[in-house]
Design a protein around this motif. Structure first.
Motif, mmCIF file in Angstrom:
data_model
loop_
_atom_site.group_PDB
_atom_site.id
_atom_site.type_symbol
_atom_site.label_atom_id
_atom_site.label_comp_id
_atom_site.label_asym_id
_atom_site.label_seq_id
_atom_site.Cartn_x
_atom_site.Cartn_y
_atom_site.Cartn_z
ATOM 1 N N LEU A 81 -27.877 -7.080 -61.867
ATOM 2 C CA LEU A 81 -28.341 -8.415 -61.492
ATOM 3 C C LEU A 81 -27.169 -9.319 -61.121
ATOM 4 C CD1 LEU A 81 -31.138 -8.991 -64.169
ATOM 5 C CD2 LEU A 81 -31.456 -8.683 -61.705
ATOM 6 N N PHE A 82 -26.099 -9.241 -61.891
ATOM 7 C CA PHE A 82 -24.903 -10.002 -61.538
ATOM 8 C C PHE A 82 -24.400 -9.598 -60.155
ATOM 9 C CE2 PHE A 82 -23.789 -11.346 -66.035
ATOM 10 C CZ PHE A 82 -23.692 -12.700 -65.733
ATOM 11 N N SER A 83 -24.397 -8.306 -59.882
ATOM 12 C CA SER A 83 -23.934 -7.815 -58.584
ATOM 13 C C SER A 83 -24.725 -8.445 -57.450
ATOM 14 C CB SER A 83 -24.053 -6.288 -58.535
ATOM 15 O OG SER A 83 -23.788 -5.803 -57.233
ATOM 16 N N GLU A 84 -26.034 -8.540 -57.619
ATOM 17 C CA GLU A 84 -26.878 -9.160 -56.600
ATOM 18 C C GLU A 84 -26.572 -10.654 -56.453
ATOM 19 O OE1 GLU A 84 -30.970 -8.283 -57.365
ATOM 20 O OE2 GLU A 84 -30.600 -6.133 -57.608
ATOM 21 N N ALA A 85 -26.316 -11.317 -57.579
ATOM 22 C CA ALA A 85 -25.973 -12.741 -57.530
ATOM 23 C C ALA A 85 -24.619 -12.954 -56.863
ATOM 24 C CB ALA A 85 -25.980 -13.331 -58.939
ATOM 25 N N PHE A 86 -23.664 -12.071 -57.173
ATOM 26 C CA PHE A 86 -22.342 -12.188 -56.544
ATOM 27 C C PHE A 86 -22.436 -12.056 -55.029
ATOM 28 C CE2 PHE A 86 -19.927 -10.433 -60.532
ATOM 29 C CZ PHE A 86 -20.217 -11.612 -61.205
ATOM 30 N N SER A 87 -23.285 -11.138 -54.569
ATOM 31 C CA SER A 87 -23.391 -10.920 -53.123
ATOM 32 C C SER A 87 -24.069 -12.104 -52.424
ATOM 33 C CB SER A 87 -24.165 -9.633 -52.829
ATOM 34 O OG SER A 87 -25.537 -9.763 -53.164
ATOM 35 N N ALA A 88 -24.696 -12.985 -53.194
ATOM 36 C CA ALA A 88 -25.331 -14.179 -52.615
ATOM 37 C C ALA A 88 -24.395 -15.380 -52.595
ATOM 38 C CB ALA A 88 -26.595 -14.528 -53.404
ATOM 39 N N LEU A 89 -23.230 -15.277 -53.240
ATOM 40 C CA LEU A 89 -22.319 -16.418 -53.334
ATOM 41 C C LEU A 89 -21.800 -16.844 -51.957
ATOM 42 C CD1 LEU A 89 -20.158 -15.301 -56.394
ATOM 43 C CD2 LEU A 89 -21.516 -17.412 -56.287
ATOM 44 N N PRO A 90 -21.636 -18.140 -51.746
ATOM 45 C CA PRO A 90 -20.956 -18.603 -50.536
ATOM 46 C C PRO A 90 -19.528 -18.064 -50.463
ATOM 47 C CG PRO A 90 -22.115 -20.421 -51.603
ATOM 48 C CD PRO A 90 -22.159 -19.255 -52.555
ATOM 49 N N LEU A 91 -18.961 -18.050 -49.268
ATOM 50 C CA LEU A 91 -17.625 -17.496 -49.061
ATOM 51 C C LEU A 91 -16.560 -18.575 -48.917
ATOM 52 C CD1 LEU A 91 -18.508 -14.647 -46.538
ATOM 53 C CD2 LEU A 91 -18.336 -14.516 -49.031
ATOM 54 N N ALA A 92 -16.969 -19.816 -48.753
ATOM 55 C CA ALA A 92 -16.015 -20.919 -48.604
ATOM 56 C C ALA A 92 -16.760 -22.226 -48.850
ATOM 57 C CB ALA A 92 -15.384 -20.913 -47.218
ATOM 58 N N THR A 93 -15.997 -23.279 -49.067
ATOM 59 C CA THR A 93 -16.567 -24.619 -49.191
ATOM 60 C C THR A 93 -15.684 -25.576 -48.402
ATOM 61 O OG1 THR A 93 -17.414 -24.124 -51.413
ATOM 62 C CG2 THR A 93 -17.285 -26.441 -50.772
ATOM 63 N N LEU A 94 -16.302 -26.422 -47.590
ATOM 64 C CA LEU A 94 -15.571 -27.427 -46.817
ATOM 65 C C LEU A 94 -15.700 -28.763 -47.543
ATOM 66 C CD1 LEU A 94 -13.984 -27.963 -44.187
ATOM 67 C CD2 LEU A 94 -16.177 -28.554 -43.115
ATOM 68 N N VAL A 95 -14.575 -29.306 -47.968
ATOM 69 C CA VAL A 95 -14.572 -30.534 -48.770
ATOM 70 C C VAL A 95 -14.144 -31.705 -47.895
ATOM 71 C CG1 VAL A 95 -13.585 -31.692 -50.789
ATOM 72 C CG2 VAL A 95 -14.056 -29.234 -50.866
ATOM 73 N N GLY A 96 -15.082 -32.628 -47.681
ATOM 74 C CA GLY A 96 -14.785 -33.836 -46.933
ATOM 75 C C GLY A 96 -14.306 -33.612 -45.517
ATOM 76 N N SER A 97 -14.624 -32.474 -44.934
ATOM 77 C CA SER A 97 -14.161 -32.100 -43.588
ATOM 78 C C SER A 97 -12.644 -32.079 -43.485
ATOM 79 C CB SER A 97 -14.735 -33.057 -42.525
ATOM 80 O OG SER A 97 -16.142 -32.979 -42.509
ATOM 81 N N LYS A 98 -11.962 -32.069 -44.654
ATOM 82 C CA LYS A 98 -10.504 -32.104 -44.681
ATOM 83 C C LYS A 98 -9.885 -30.824 -45.239
ATOM 84 C CE LYS A 98 -10.135 -37.129 -45.249
ATOM 85 N NZ LYS A 98 -9.267 -37.409 -44.071
ATOM 86 N N TYR A 99 -10.566 -30.190 -46.191
ATOM 87 C CA TYR A 99 -10.000 -29.040 -46.881
ATOM 88 C C TYR A 99 -10.972 -27.869 -46.835
ATOM 89 C CZ TYR A 99 -7.135 -32.795 -48.806
ATOM 90 O OH TYR A 99 -6.314 -33.899 -48.950
#
Length: 476
Positions: A308-326
């Motif tokens: 179940l963890f494996s399935e949740a890990f595969s659903a995780l986002p790959l990046a996050t854009l913070v304030g269009s700056k980072y």
């Protein structure tokens, strides 16, 4: 003996002293200087391979071990170190060849024989799993009826109903500190709900920080639960006005990986729009089999929990854009200069659950910065390295101030490179109980200024790192 040879031996001795004091980078520098003076000494390469292994630069370690073997085919240590490095890169068949050579040359080496046997078993297991692999296997949640699972009266923790509560999280934190687990019903609930939330998120969530709020960006925590709690103690727990972003590699190596995963997933449930988790290269099946998370799940809960963890890990986002700056992502930038933020936005991570050995997902999880311009194959043996020119171009083309990444130990906890455009943050102090590094986290306010914070490791119960690894292959 020439003066150059004498000086080279002195440099080797300094490298050995640096190894003894766990200063791996300095050790590499001394061995490199020794090799420049006397390039025909197998031991110099073999010793440098050991320092590279400690820095997780497995590709470089393999190159050095191979050179040592070329100079001295009887170098048992070189075969052993090449084998260890290939195991770390999940190249078990290559590793097995070298373990067999070590056992042949040193038949009384019990550790090498144990590793050879473990490697053989792991290869058989992988071959078996491939043989029965289905193209689209059913979810581990299939047939799981949560309503039918009874929480016994003697369970002494706070009950979890249909929604996550701060009361449950507070109680769970204390349970984990005291060496207890949560009930399997609640564990299933947390993973399934987190997976549902992750799956609905874009591959790259784009977040802003309202006036008066702040966000904390954390790097690798690698199962070091008590150090994670130290971050919260020093910096404040997640709240409606205090967002957190965990940048991958929260499991494996450390022996409280399930505790961290359940805590992060629970906060994601409690604050779905104010708590973020990126995927790291250790939120993958092949790494979890070697570095302890699979074994820990089975020891503390059961095999289904890991699936179940494996399935949740595969659903995780790959990046996050913070304030269009980072741009915050676990590894780093790409082999193709044409890749931009829109390519990340369009990437359908649900089509490929494991990152593999090539492609955008692999590069986002595995790449590293280098001080020199351009690109070259990674010292890790997977992916590549990118220079300051690559970072500058990417940031300018995408309107970014910097990329923020993790993935590598930094002795000071963090490092600002590439003229301020590449920032590495690592949040596992005294990594695997041996590295002696600081930990760090970054606070970002509504003005999007970065505040770097450094902290030391705290004491934890006497359970060693890698305690739940299923084999002895990665012990040194």
């Amino acid at each position: 003996m020439t003066s150059a040879s004498t000086e080279a031996l002195e440099l080797k001795a300094k490298g050995n002293a640096a190894i003894a004091s766990r200063d791996w980078k300095t050790a590499v520098d001394f061995y490199t200087q020794a090799i420049e003076l006397d390039p025909n000494q197998a031991l110099f390469y073999s010793n440098r391979a050991q320092a590279h292994i400690r820095m997780e630069a497995y590709g470089s370690a393999i190159e050095d071990a191979a050179k040592a073997i070329e100079i001295d085919p009887a170098s048992v240590k070189a075969y052993y170190r090449r084998a260890i490095s290939n195991v770390a890169l999940l190249k078990y068949k290559e590793a097995l060849k070298d373990f067999r050579t070590v056992c042949k040359k040193a038949p009384n080496d019990k550790d090498a024989r144990l590793k050879m046997n473990e490697c053989e078993k792991l290869i058989r297991k992988i071959d078996f799993l491939k043989a029965i692999e289905q193209s689209d296997p059913p979810s581990a949640a299939e047939g799981l009826d949560l309503d039918s699972i009874v929480v016994e009266n003697e369970y002494d923790g706070v009950r979890l109903e249909k929604e996550m509560t701060q009361e449950f999280i507070d109680d769970m934190i204390e349970r984990f500190k005291n060496g207890k687990t949560i009930h399997k019903k609640y564990a299933y609930q947390i993973i399934l709900k987190a997976k549902e939330i992750f799956y609905a998120e874009p591959t790259m969530p784009e977040v802003t920080i309202p006036d008066g709020n702040k966000m904390t960006i954390c790097g690798d925590t690698h199962g070091q639960y008590f150090d994670l709690l130290e971050i919260f103690r020093r910096n404040g727990f997640p709240a409606e006005t205090h967002a957190y972003l965990f940048n991958g590699d929260f499991v494996d190596r450390g022996s409280w990986s399930t505790e961290i995963a359940f805590l992060l997933f629970s906060y994601k449930w409690l604050f779905p729009n104010n708590f973020y988790i990126n995927r790291g290269n250790h939120e993958t099946d092949d790494m979890n089999r070697v570095y302890g998370f699979e074994g820990e799940c089975k020891a503390k809960y059961n095999e289904r929990m890991f699936k179940l963890f494996s399935e949740a890990f595969s659903a995780l986002p790959l990046a996050t854009l913070v304030g269009s700056k980072y741009l915050v992502l676990h590894g780093g930038l790409f082999s193709d200069d044409k890749v931009n933020l829109d390519d990340i936005r369009k990437l359908n991570r649900h089509l490929k659950k494991q990152p593999g050995q090539e492609g955008l997902m692999m590069e986002m999880l595995w790449t590293d910065p280098q001080p020199d311009p351009g690109r070259r194959p990674s010292k890790r043996g997977v992916g590549q390295q990118f220079g300051p020119d690559v970072t500058k171009s990417f940031c300018e083309r995408n309107g970014l101030e910097a990329i923020i990444r993790s993935h590598e130990v930094r002795m000071g906890g963090y490092e600002v490179e590439h003229d301020g455009r590449c920032i590495t943050v690592f949040s596992a102090p005294n990594y695997v109980d041996t590295s002696g590094n600081k930990g760090a986290y970054i606070n970002v306010g509504s003005d999007y200024k970065l505040e770097h914070n450094v902290f030391d490791a705290v004491e934890h119960p006497p359970i060693k790192a890698m305690a739940y690894a299923q084999n002895s292959l990665m012990s040194m």
